[in-house]
Enzyme design. Structure first.
Site, mmCIF file in Angstrom:
data_model
loop_
_atom_site.group_PDB
_atom_site.id
_atom_site.type_symbol
_atom_site.label_atom_id
_atom_site.label_comp_id
_atom_site.label_asym_id
_atom_site.label_seq_id
_atom_site.Cartn_x
_atom_site.Cartn_y
_atom_site.Cartn_z
ATOM 1 N N HIS A 1 0.845 -1.183 0.000
ATOM 2 C CA HIS A 1 0.000 0.000 0.000
ATOM 3 C C HIS A 1 0.879 1.230 0.000
ATOM 4 C CE1 HIS A 1 -3.145 2.835 1.085
ATOM 5 N NE2 HIS A 1 -3.987 1.924 0.626
ATOM 6 N N ASP B 1 -7.860 -5.317 -0.070
ATOM 7 C CA ASP B 1 -8.344 -6.134 -1.183
ATOM 8 C C ASP B 1 -8.044 -7.620 -1.000
ATOM 9 O OD1 ASP B 1 -9.484 -4.124 -2.759
ATOM 10 O OD2 ASP B 1 -7.493 -3.429 -3.287
HETATM 11 N N1 ACO Z 1 4.328 -7.854 -4.689
HETATM 12 C C1 ACO Z 1 5.686 -7.828 -4.832
HETATM 13 N N2 ACO Z 1 6.432 -6.711 -4.736
HETATM 14 C C2 ACO Z 1 5.791 -5.556 -4.491
HETATM 15 C C3 ACO Z 1 4.396 -5.499 -4.322
HETATM 16 C C4 ACO Z 1 3.647 -6.696 -4.427
HETATM 17 N N3 ACO Z 1 2.328 -6.702 -4.285
HETATM 18 N N4 ACO Z 1 4.029 -4.216 -4.076
HETATM 19 C C5 ACO Z 1 5.146 -3.499 -4.089
HETATM 20 N N5 ACO Z 1 6.220 -4.292 -4.341
HETATM 21 C C6 ACO Z 1 7.630 -3.885 -4.362
HETATM 22 C C7 ACO Z 1 7.987 -3.127 -5.643
HETATM 23 O O1 ACO Z 1 8.463 -3.992 -6.667
HETATM 24 C C8 ACO Z 1 9.050 -2.192 -5.134
HETATM 25 O O2 ACO Z 1 10.245 -2.917 -4.975
HETATM 26 P P1 ACO Z 1 11.692 -2.211 -5.231
HETATM 27 O O3 ACO Z 1 11.806 -1.156 -4.168
HETATM 28 O O4 ACO Z 1 12.668 -3.311 -5.098
HETATM 29 O O5 ACO Z 1 11.625 -1.617 -6.615
HETATM 30 C C9 ACO Z 1 8.585 -1.812 -3.738
HETATM 31 O O6 ACO Z 1 7.805 -2.948 -3.292
HETATM 32 C C10 ACO Z 1 7.739 -0.549 -3.674
HETATM 33 O O7 ACO Z 1 6.668 -0.692 -4.600
HETATM 34 P P2 ACO Z 1 5.976 0.509 -5.381
HETATM 35 O O8 ACO Z 1 5.319 -0.029 -6.603
HETATM 36 O O9 ACO Z 1 6.965 1.627 -5.560
HETATM 37 O O10 ACO Z 1 4.908 0.980 -4.316
HETATM 38 P P3 ACO Z 1 3.686 1.947 -4.611
HETATM 39 O O11 ACO Z 1 3.415 2.647 -3.368
HETATM 40 O O12 ACO Z 1 3.933 2.735 -5.841
HETATM 41 O O13 ACO Z 1 2.498 0.911 -4.985
HETATM 42 C C11 ACO Z 1 0.741 -0.613 -4.761
HETATM 43 C C12 ACO Z 1 1.547 0.523 -4.106
HETATM 44 C C13 ACO Z 1 0.242 -0.149 -6.150
HETATM 45 C C14 ACO Z 1 -0.464 -0.900 -3.894
HETATM 46 C C15 ACO Z 1 1.642 -1.861 -4.918
HETATM 47 O O14 ACO Z 1 2.061 -2.304 -3.633
HETATM 48 C C16 ACO Z 1 0.964 -2.993 -5.677
HETATM 49 O O15 ACO Z 1 1.053 -3.034 -6.911
HETATM 50 N N6 ACO Z 1 0.274 -3.925 -4.955
HETATM 51 C C17 ACO Z 1 -0.473 -4.986 -5.606
HETATM 52 C C18 ACO Z 1 -1.797 -4.456 -6.112
HETATM 53 C C19 ACO Z 1 -2.767 -4.168 -4.966
HETATM 54 O O16 ACO Z 1 -2.972 -4.975 -4.096
HETATM 55 N N7 ACO Z 1 -3.420 -2.996 -5.078
HETATM 56 C C20 ACO Z 1 -4.433 -2.583 -4.115
HETATM 57 C C21 ACO Z 1 -3.946 -1.437 -3.280
HETATM 58 S S1 ACO Z 1 -5.115 -0.978 -2.081
HETATM 59 C C22 ACO Z 1 -6.293 -0.129 -2.897
HETATM 60 O O17 ACO Z 1 -6.110 0.514 -3.892
HETATM 61 C C23 ACO Z 1 -7.589 -0.216 -2.402
#
Ligand code: ACO
Length: 406
Positions: A284, A341
């Site tokens: 998140h 979620d």
């Molecule tokens: N699985 C594996 N790795 C992940 C995940 C995941 N679900 N989420 C983040 N990471 C990693 C990224 O690869 C990144 O790694 P790095 O630092 O080595 O490059 C690091 O964690 C940070 O991730 P970002 O994408 O920069 O985080 P951001 O804050 O932009 O994204 C998000 C947040 C979109 C929720 C992301 O965690 C994600 O894609 N999660 C899966 C989708 C999801 O569950 N979305 C629902 C969110 S809640 C809502 O909207 C109601």
């Protein structure tokens, strides 16, 4: 400085004074507005609507009471609540002509496509809303009719006749009734399902700035009407990284099951940068410790599955995934915890809600939040149309080359 001591740096004169703009892709450090609706402290796992902790509202409130709170700023008195509930009940029918719209959608149409287009179409039936009273009425119409539209879209997808709203039922019971009842057969809404629905709707009701809510504010800032602005929010919510993640969670669990249930392989895949695979329902932008909504939903999912006697192999995979990820260095380092979620998908599945309706459920819950933000921007005396800047990276000036010479 905000009322919870959040600090913001005012850069409104920056470009005028320095010629430079701020650069913050994804807006992780950008405050786009002042808002008095919802407070989140992602480090401490705090979420409050209008000052009230989510845990108290989730335990004690009906969703419609939360709608009133978010939209009007205060909890309703009994009299206000009765009037609000009454109005929601009596505006739940959609215009009979709108039923014909459903004939035009493909049987395979995703219910989010139907919901966003039907909500936009409401503005063709209720176009004049300039006074506060007219806006109030459109707010009621939107909240009341959205559940009917959502349930009709499900009935359309399974080829069953529509079930009309019943005025003797509560908001949440009515939705379940319209989803699962069949005309001419008696149907009683199971209490355990009505309670679970109430909880998920309350937990989704607002979440300050995010992809869909900021979209609603963005569209609303240009003066677009309520229905058009909320329709844009519904479309924004659909994305798999946002509200669409709840559907993706179940599809991911099914994929793991069909692949022999080897969840560890998928944890490794999520850690592999070259794979593009993420554990859906994890991570998140704001919550870096725990998501308070996920905690409440997890407890409810356990309870509902227990009470309904559901034995779901996907749930075992989900629990294993959660356990592995919560101890894995990669996830710990990046503060990646199950989000709302992750558990809502499991709960919806136990409630008998089909997978492609999951994001619609999220949208129904988020309606009062979107409406509150749309009103906040409409009534903001300092409000300006949203118009961010950019850093241009395209070609510098070059002369046009006629088609024949290319
Ligand atoms: N699985 C594996 N790795 C992940 C995940 C995941 N679900 N989420 C983040 N990471 C990693 C990224 O690869 C990144 O790694 P790095 O630092 O080595 O490059 C690091 O964690 C940070 O991730 P970002 O994408 O920069 O985080 P951001 O804050 O932009 O994204 C998000 C947040 C979109 C929720 C992301 O965690 C994600 O894609 N999660 C899966 C989708 C999801 O569950 N979305 C629902 C969110 S809640 C809502 O909207 C109601």
């Amino acid at each position: 400085m905000g009322s919870e001591n959040e600090v913001g740096i005012d850069v409104t004169a920056l470009r005028k004074q320095s010629g430079a703009i701020t650069y913050d892709p994804g807006y992780g450090n950008t405050g786009s507005c002042e808002s008095a609706i919802t407070f989140i402290d992602g480090e401490k796992g705090i979420l409050r609507y209008r000052g009230y902790p989510i845990e108290e509202l989730a335990e004690r409130c009906h969703f419609t009471e939360v709608c009133y709170l978010l939209i009007n700023g205060e909890l309703p008195t009994q009299q206000q609540y009765d009037a609000f509930h009454n109005e929601l009940t009596y505006h739940s029918l959609i215009h009979e002509d709108m039923k014909k719209f459903f004939e035009g959608y493909a049987i395979t149409a995703h219910p989010m496509a139907i919901l966003s287009s039907m909500v936009s179409a409401l503005s063709s039936y209720y176009p004049h809303a300039e006074s506060d009273e007219d806006v109030d009425l459109n707010v009621i119409r939107l909240l009341a009719k959205a559940t009917t539209i959502a349930a009709f879209s499900y009935k359309k997808s399974i080829g069953q006749p529509f079930v009309y709203p019943a005025n003797n039922l509560s908001y949440t019971e009515n939705f379940i009734h319209m989803m699962f009842a069949v005309p001419s057969e008696p149907y009683e809404v199971p209490e355990v399902i009505a309670d679970a629905l109430n909880l998920v709707l309350v937990l989704h009701a607002d979440h300050e700035q995010n992809c869909s809510t900021s979209t609603v504010r963005m569209v609303g800032s240009g003066g677009a009407n309520l229905f058009a602005s909320i329709s844009a929010g519904i479309s924004a919510l659909w994305g798999p990284l946002h509200g669409g993640a709840n559907q993706e969670v179940i599809e991911m669990l099914q994929r793991i099951r069909d692949d022999g249930g080897n969840y560890k392989k998928y944890v490794d895949l999520a850690k592999d940068r070259s794979s593009n695979f993420r554990l859906m329902g994890f991570g998140h932008r704001v919550y870096k410790n725990f998501d308070p909504r996920a905690r409440l939903l997890k407890a409810s999912a356990d309870r509902v599955l227990d009470q309904l006697g559901v034995d779901d192999p996907l749930l075992d995979i989900a629990k294993n995934l959660e356990a592995v990820a919560l101890e894995d260095e990669y996830f710990l380092e990046r503060n990646l915890y199950p989000n709302v979620d992750f558990y809502s998908g499991i709960l919806y599945r136990a409630m008998g809600i089909p997978t492609d309706m999951f994001t619609v459920m999220f949208a129904l819950g988020r309606l009062p939040g979107w409406i509150a933000h749309w009103r906040e921007i409409r009534d903001d005396p300092k409000g300006r149309i949203h118009r961010p800047r950019q850093i241009y990276t395209g070609p510098t000036e070059r002369p046009y080359v006629p088609l024949a010479e290319r």
